[in-house]
Motif scaffolding. Structure first.
Motif, PDB file in Angstrom:
ATOM      1  N   GLU A 285       0.840  -1.186   0.000  1.00 41.59           N
ATOM      2  CA  GLU A 285       0.000   0.000   0.000  1.00 41.59           C
ATOM      3  C   GLU A 285       0.882   1.246   0.000  1.00 41.59           C
ATOM      4  O   GLU A 285       1.812   1.361   0.793  1.00 41.59           O
ATOM      5  CB  GLU A 285      -0.892  -0.014   1.243  1.00 41.59           C
ATOM      6  N   VAL A 286       0.600   2.168  -0.911  1.00 46.45           N
ATOM      7  CA  VAL A 286       1.338   3.436  -0.969  1.00 46.45           C
ATOM      8  C   VAL A 286       0.317   4.577  -0.977  1.00 46.45           C
ATOM      9  O   VAL A 286      -0.471   4.701  -1.919  1.00 46.45           O
ATOM     10  CB  VAL A 286       2.246   3.529  -2.208  1.00 46.45           C
ATOM     11  N   ASN A 287       0.343   5.373   0.072  1.00 47.40           N
ATOM     12  CA  ASN A 287      -0.596   6.497   0.203  1.00 47.40           C
ATOM     13  C   ASN A 287       0.151   7.813   0.068  1.00 47.40           C
ATOM     14  O   ASN A 287       1.176   8.018   0.715  1.00 47.40           O
ATOM     15  CB  ASN A 287      -1.299   6.450   1.566  1.00 47.40           C
ATOM     16  N   ILE A 288      -0.377   8.701  -0.774  1.00 47.39           N
ATOM     17  CA  ILE A 288       0.249  10.012  -0.960  1.00 47.39           C
ATOM     18  C   ILE A 288      -0.726  11.108  -0.567  1.00 47.39           C
ATOM     19  O   ILE A 288      -1.920  11.048  -0.886  1.00 47.39           O
ATOM     20  CB  ILE A 288       0.736  10.202  -2.418  1.00 47.39           C
ATOM     21  N   GLU A 289      -0.210  12.086   0.160  1.00 50.08           N
ATOM     22  CA  GLU A 289      -1.002  13.239   0.581  1.00 50.08           C
ATOM     23  C   GLU A 289      -0.305  14.494   0.070  1.00 50.08           C
ATOM     24  O   GLU A 289       0.892  14.698   0.311  1.00 50.08           O
ATOM     25  CB  GLU A 289      -1.093  13.277   2.115  1.00 50.08           C
ATOM     26  N   LEU A 290      -1.047  15.331  -0.649  1.00 46.93           N
ATOM     27  CA  LEU A 290      -0.510  16.565  -1.220  1.00 46.93           C
ATOM     28  C   LEU A 290      -1.270  17.745  -0.634  1.00 46.93           C
ATOM     29  O   LEU A 290      -2.479  17.858  -0.815  1.00 46.93           O
ATOM     30  CB  LEU A 290      -0.647  16.549  -2.741  1.00 46.93           C
ATOM     31  N   ASN A 291      -0.567  18.619   0.076  1.00 45.42           N
ATOM     32  CA  ASN A 291      -1.195  19.751   0.752  1.00 45.42           C
ATOM     33  C   ASN A 291      -0.644  21.059   0.188  1.00 45.42           C
ATOM     34  O   ASN A 291       0.493  21.432   0.469  1.00 45.42           O
ATOM     35  CB  ASN A 291      -0.917  19.704   2.262  1.00 45.42           C
ATOM     36  N   GLN A 292      -1.457  21.747  -0.600  1.00 41.80           N
ATOM     37  CA  GLN A 292      -1.019  23.036  -1.141  1.00 41.80           C
ATOM     38  C   GLN A 292      -1.651  24.201  -0.395  1.00 41.80           C
ATOM     39  O   GLN A 292      -1.028  25.234  -0.201  1.00 41.80           O
ATOM     40  CB  GLN A 292      -1.344  23.154  -2.631  1.00 41.80           C
ATOM     41  N   GLY A 293      -2.885  24.041   0.042  1.00 43.12           N
ATOM     42  CA  GLY A 293      -3.560  25.151   0.694  1.00 43.12           C
ATOM     43  C   GLY A 293      -3.654  26.339  -0.243  1.00 43.12           C
ATOM     44  O   GLY A 293      -3.991  26.206  -1.419  1.00 43.12           O
ATOM     45  N   GLY A 294      -3.322  27.524   0.261  1.00 40.97           N
ATOM     46  CA  GLY A 294      -3.419  28.730  -0.554  1.00 40.97           C
ATOM     47  C   GLY A 294      -2.106  29.169  -1.155  1.00 40.97           C
ATOM     48  O   GLY A 294      -2.010  30.281  -1.682  1.00 40.97           O
ATOM     49  N   TYR A 295      -1.080  28.309  -1.090  1.00 41.03           N
ATOM     50  CA  TYR A 295       0.249  28.732  -1.527  1.00 41.03           C
ATOM     51  C   TYR A 295       0.452  28.437  -3.009  1.00 41.03           C
ATOM     52  O   TYR A 295       1.270  27.614  -3.408  1.00 41.03           O
ATOM     53  CB  TYR A 295       1.319  28.098  -0.624  1.00 41.03           C
ATOM     54  N   TRP A 296      -0.376  29.132  -3.802  1.00 33.08           N
ATOM     55  CA  TRP A 296      -0.301  29.021  -5.254  1.00 33.08           C
ATOM     56  C   TRP A 296       0.824  29.921  -5.765  1.00 33.08           C
ATOM     57  O   TRP A 296       1.270  30.840  -5.066  1.00 33.08           O
ATOM     58  CB  TRP A 296      -1.624  29.452  -5.880  1.00 33.08           C
ATOM     59  N   PRO A 297       1.298  29.682  -6.987  1.00 26.96           N
ATOM     60  CA  PRO A 297       2.297  30.596  -7.553  1.00 26.96           C
ATOM     61  C   PRO A 297       1.745  32.017  -7.615  1.00 26.96           C
ATOM     62  O   PRO A 297       0.568  32.228  -7.905  1.00 26.96           O
ATOM     63  CB  PRO A 297       2.524  30.036  -8.959  1.00 26.96           C
ATOM     64  N   VAL A 298       2.608  32.979  -7.338  1.00 25.89           N
ATOM     65  CA  VAL A 298       2.229  34.388  -7.459  1.00 25.89           C
ATOM     66  C   VAL A 298       2.413  34.772  -8.920  1.00 25.89           C
ATOM     67  O   VAL A 298       3.495  35.188  -9.344  1.00 25.89           O
ATOM     68  CB  VAL A 298       3.073  35.277  -6.522  1.00 25.89           C
ATOM     69  N   GLU A 299       1.353  34.585  -9.703  1.00 31.45           N
ATOM     70  CA  GLU A 299       1.388  34.852 -11.133  1.00 31.45           C
ATOM     71  C   GLU A 299       0.808  36.240 -11.384  1.00 31.45           C
ATOM     72  O   GLU A 299      -0.400  36.451 -11.324  1.00 31.45           O
ATOM     73  CB  GLU A 299       0.613  33.781 -11.900  1.00 31.45           C
ATOM     74  N   ASN A 300       1.677  37.189 -11.656  1.00 26.48           N
ATOM     75  CA  ASN A 300       1.259  38.573 -11.855  1.00 26.48           C
ATOM     76  C   ASN A 300       0.422  38.731 -13.123  1.00 26.48           C
ATOM     77  O   ASN A 300       0.744  38.144 -14.164  1.00 26.48           O
ATOM     78  CB  ASN A 300       2.479  39.492 -11.922  1.00 26.48           C
TER      79      ASN A 300
END
Length: 383
Positions: A285-300
């Protein structure tokens, strides 16, 4: 009514520096900011403390003939860092410090707010004092809780981040991405432990994890356009308890950095695919958790950023520096995905880097920053 000069702003900054608070705990900072703002001329001001985000402050300056609402955001939280500057106004809160310069950010915002409270603008101006930038995704929280609505909704958004590598008061910016987006990666491999002498009776997660780690190293080199940029760093691996026991569980922790949200989502998918492949290959079993929240690229925003850069380049009073993208994260990226706008650097000239326990920004940057940004906002309303 209070009109702030440079000396008074420095005093405000030093007091803010003394009372740093962590994400969503900024109660003393919040109270002090309100005290300062309420001393300003109130004729055209409206203050809103959203119940949904109680350490946030929104201040609307009503324009004389508004065609738009221009938003300006500043972050107000601090970091869990023990200060080592030995300054007379060092942090009074043990283990917490404005090591990212948000005290500078807030002071510049207060200076701008103070000026425009005395000099009514044509357009509406919305100042957003945002909690929880360093963690807990304050910008995303604010958006999802619906605090930007009606007259409290900006048509465009601007914000700065201080930069110790730039001269005090200089402005840095670029078209495209200013800050990378970030995602936390947690992977758990679950097999079967056993005696080192009988590997056929166990299912070794260390071997599987080693294979997975090596495959992950090919994602950037083989799945991402080489003229773009991304980073995957796996900084922590935990497995096993003793040398002669096969580990039945291995945990890998790391981070992803990418210059566009599209790139980050592609990296996310590749990691998920690799984990599925390892699970099948090693029968575990391989479980992956990806947590980005609000930290998106600052794309001007292209149009607004061209206008911003043009103003800065053509103003003889501005030291403008075109900067490269930074692989550090900033949660203003989430808001720029929802509202057009621009983030830029304000130089604070220091030998220490951001998040350092010895960060000591040059306070001359405060007044210089206010003058430059004030000029840009006035120009934006006239064009």
């Amino acid at each position: 009514m209070t009109v702030l000069n440079e000396e008074e702003l420095i005093k405000i900054r030093r007091h803010l520096h003394e009372i740093p608070e962590l994400a969503l705990e900024e109660t003393e900072t919040h109270q002090y900011l309100l005290e300062v703002i309420k001393k300003f001329k109130q004729d055209n001001l409206e203050i809103n403390v959203p119940a949904e985000l109680p350490t946030a402050i929104m201040v609307l300056i009503k324009g004389s003939n508004p065609q738009r609402t221009i938003g300006y955001r500043t972050d107000i939280d601090a970091l869990p860092v023990s200060e080592k500057t030995n300054l007379p106004y060092s942090s009074k809160h043990e283990g917490v410090m404005h090591a990212c310069g948000h005290d500078i950010h807030m002071t510049v915002a207060l200076g701008l707010l103070n000026y425009f409270s005395e000099n009514q603008t044509q357009d509406n101006l919305l100042f957003f004092f945002q909690p929880a930038e360093e963690s807990k995704s304050g910008g995303k929280l604010a958006y999802e809780k619906g605090i930007f609505h009606g007259k409290w909704k900006p048509d465009e958004f601007y914000g700065l981040h201080d930069n110790p590598d730039l001269p005090a008061g200089a402005i840095g910016c670029r078209e495209g991405t200013l800050f990378a987006g970030t995602t936390e990666v947690n992977i758990d491999l679950i097999g079967k432990g056993g005696h080192a002498a009988f590997p056929q009776e166990a299912n070794d997660t260390v071997v599987a994890a080693a294979s997975l780690i090596m495959q992950i190293q090919t994602v950037i080199s083989r799945s991402i356009d080489p003229i773009q940029s991304g980073v995957i760093t796996l900084g922590k691996v935990e497995a096993g308890t003793i040398r002669n026991v096969i580990a039945g569980h291995t945990r890998i922790e790391g981070t992803i950095r990418g210059l566009t949200q599209k790139m980050i989502l592609k990296i996310d998918q590749r990691l998920k695919d690799l984990c599925k492949g390892i699970a099948r290959s090693y029968n575990m079993e391989v479980n992956i958790e990806l947590n980005q929240g609000g930290y998106w690229p600052v794309e001007n925003n292209p149009k607004l950023t061209k206008r911003f850069i043009s103003y800065m380049k053509n103003n003889p009073k501005v030291e403008f520096i075109e900067t490269k993208p930074a692989m550090t994260g900033e949660d203003f990226g989430y808001l720029l995905a929802k509202f057009p706008g621009t983030m830029f650097w304000l130089g604070v000239e220091d030998d220490s880097q951001l998040h350092s326990a010895t960060l000591t920004p040059d306070e001359k940057s405060i007044w210089r920053g206010i003058e430059v940004i004030k000029g840009f906002l006035i120009d934006r309303m006239e064009n």
